[in-house]
Design a protein around this motif. Sequence first.
Motif, PDB file in Angstrom:
ATOM      1  N   PRO A   4      -3.835  19.425   1.208  1.00 18.42           N
ATOM      2  CA  PRO A   4      -4.144  18.191   0.466  1.00 18.42           C
ATOM      3  C   PRO A   4      -3.478  16.958   1.050  1.00 18.42           C
ATOM      4  N   ARG A   5      -2.233  17.097   1.515  1.00 15.46           N
ATOM      5  CA  ARG A   5      -1.520  15.924   2.044  1.00 15.46           C
ATOM      6  C   ARG A   5      -2.197  15.382   3.294  1.00 15.46           C
ATOM      7  N   SER A   6      -2.638  16.292   4.189  1.00 14.81           N
ATOM      8  CA  SER A   6      -3.281  15.807   5.411  1.00 14.81           C
ATOM      9  C   SER A   6      -4.661  15.230   5.102  1.00 14.81           C
ATOM     10  N   ASP A   7      -5.379  15.826   4.139  1.00  9.54           N
ATOM     11  CA  ASP A   7      -6.679  15.265   3.749  1.00  9.54           C
ATOM     12  C   ASP A   7      -6.520  13.865   3.157  1.00  9.54           C
ATOM     13  N   ILE A   8      -5.527  13.712   2.285  1.00  3.18           N
ATOM     14  CA  ILE A   8      -5.292  12.405   1.665  1.00  3.18           C
ATOM     15  C   ILE A   8      -4.906  11.378   2.725  1.00  3.18           C
ATOM     16  N   ALA A   9      -4.056  11.797   3.662  1.00  4.16           N
ATOM     17  CA  ALA A   9      -3.655  10.892   4.744  1.00  4.16           C
ATOM     18  C   ALA A   9      -4.878  10.489   5.583  1.00  4.16           C
ATOM     19  N   MET A  10      -5.751  11.461   5.864  1.00  6.35           N
ATOM     20  CA  MET A  10      -6.952  11.187   6.650  1.00  6.35           C
ATOM     21  C   MET A  10      -7.861  10.207   5.898  1.00  6.35           C
ATOM     22  N   ILE A  11      -7.971  10.363   4.592  1.00  6.75           N
ATOM     23  CA  ILE A  11      -8.784   9.442   3.795  1.00  6.75           C
ATOM     24  C   ILE A  11      -8.201   8.035   3.855  1.00  6.75           C
ATOM     25  N   LYS A  12      -6.877   7.923   3.760  1.00  4.59           N
ATOM     26  CA  LYS A  12      -6.224   6.608   3.834  1.00  4.59           C
ATOM     27  C   LYS A  12      -6.478   5.949   5.198  1.00  4.59           C
ATOM     28  N   VAL A  13      -6.398   6.751   6.260  1.00  2.00           N
ATOM     29  CA  VAL A  13      -6.678   6.225   7.595  1.00  2.00           C
ATOM     30  C   VAL A  13      -8.124   5.756   7.675  1.00  2.00           C
ATOM     31  N   ALA A  14      -9.027   6.540   7.107  1.00  2.00           N
ATOM     32  CA  ALA A  14     -10.456   6.208   7.145  1.00  2.00           C
ATOM     33  C   ALA A  14     -10.751   4.893   6.436  1.00  2.00           C
ATOM     34  N   ILE A  15     -10.174   4.706   5.241  1.00  2.00           N
ATOM     35  CA  ILE A  15     -10.481   3.459   4.518  1.00  2.00           C
ATOM     36  C   ILE A  15      -9.899   2.254   5.235  1.00  2.00           C
ATOM     37  N   LYS A  16      -8.780   2.459   5.897  1.00  2.00           N
ATOM     38  CA  LYS A  16      -8.203   1.358   6.670  1.00  2.00           C
ATOM     39  C   LYS A  16      -9.097   1.041   7.878  1.00  2.00           C
ATOM     40  N   ALA A  21     -11.562  -1.967   0.856  1.00  5.21           N
ATOM     41  CA  ALA A  21     -10.443  -2.526   0.094  1.00  5.21           C
ATOM     42  C   ALA A  21     -10.104  -1.653  -1.107  1.00  5.21           C
ATOM     43  N   ASP A  22      -8.786  -1.524  -1.366  1.00 11.11           N
ATOM     44  CA  ASP A  22      -8.325  -0.788  -2.549  1.00 11.11           C
ATOM     45  C   ASP A  22      -7.613  -1.723  -3.519  1.00 11.11           C
ATOM     46  N   ASP A  23      -7.596  -3.002  -3.208  1.00  6.02           N
ATOM     47  CA  ASP A  23      -6.856  -3.933  -4.063  1.00  6.02           C
ATOM     48  C   ASP A  23      -7.741  -5.064  -4.595  1.00  6.02           C
ATOM     49  N   ASP A  24      -9.046  -4.856  -4.558  1.00  5.22           N
ATOM     50  CA  ASP A  24      -9.939  -5.928  -5.001  1.00  5.22           C
ATOM     51  C   ASP A  24     -10.511  -5.691  -6.404  1.00  5.22           C
ATOM     52  N   GLY A  25      -9.912  -4.784  -7.150  1.00  5.84           N
ATOM     53  CA  GLY A  25     -10.379  -4.527  -8.511  1.00  5.84           C
ATOM     54  C   GLY A  25      -9.328  -4.915  -9.533  1.00  5.84           C
TER      55      GLY A  25
END
Length: 165
Positions: A4-16, A21-25
């Motif tokens: 899970p940690r590597s998947d979450i990290a990969m998702i964070k890299v992908a959105i970047k 954006a994760d701060d526009d709501g």
Amino acid sequence: MANPRSDIAMIKVAIKQLGIADDDGNEAAGVLSTYRQMLKSVTGKTSVSADAMNDRERAKVLRHLRQQGFVPKSTKKRPRRVERAPGMLSQGELGLIHVLWRALEDAGEIKSPGKESLCAWVEHFTSQFNSGRGYSAPEFLPQYAAGKVIEQLKQWCRRCHIEWE
């Protein structure tokens, strides 16, 4: 089972990488960010945490991000290329010195095998043609001295009937 940690990290890299954006709501007002809206449309959940999503759902999010253009970078470390100064020995010459030394060690011709004995031998041998001061390790040899060291090691192998190729 995925990590899970590597998947979450990969998702964070992908959105970047994709600029999502994760701060526009404004969650207090019920408005989700672009990132959270995407998560909700793909999985029905608004968080990728290990508590909120299972492995299959995170894999689904990663698949969606790849479809959007995310290209994961290789995590394989590339060997560091060391620039050599003009006139210094090449990596091939350094490798050959180590191969010849290893052949002599394997044949029992070296009393105390190891890098320390190679360095001591190089320093002693190179002091003969370097005004009495030898080079402390093969890595520091200039090209002309490396050639002499290699030839000396080859001759030593020939005298002892050692195949090194």
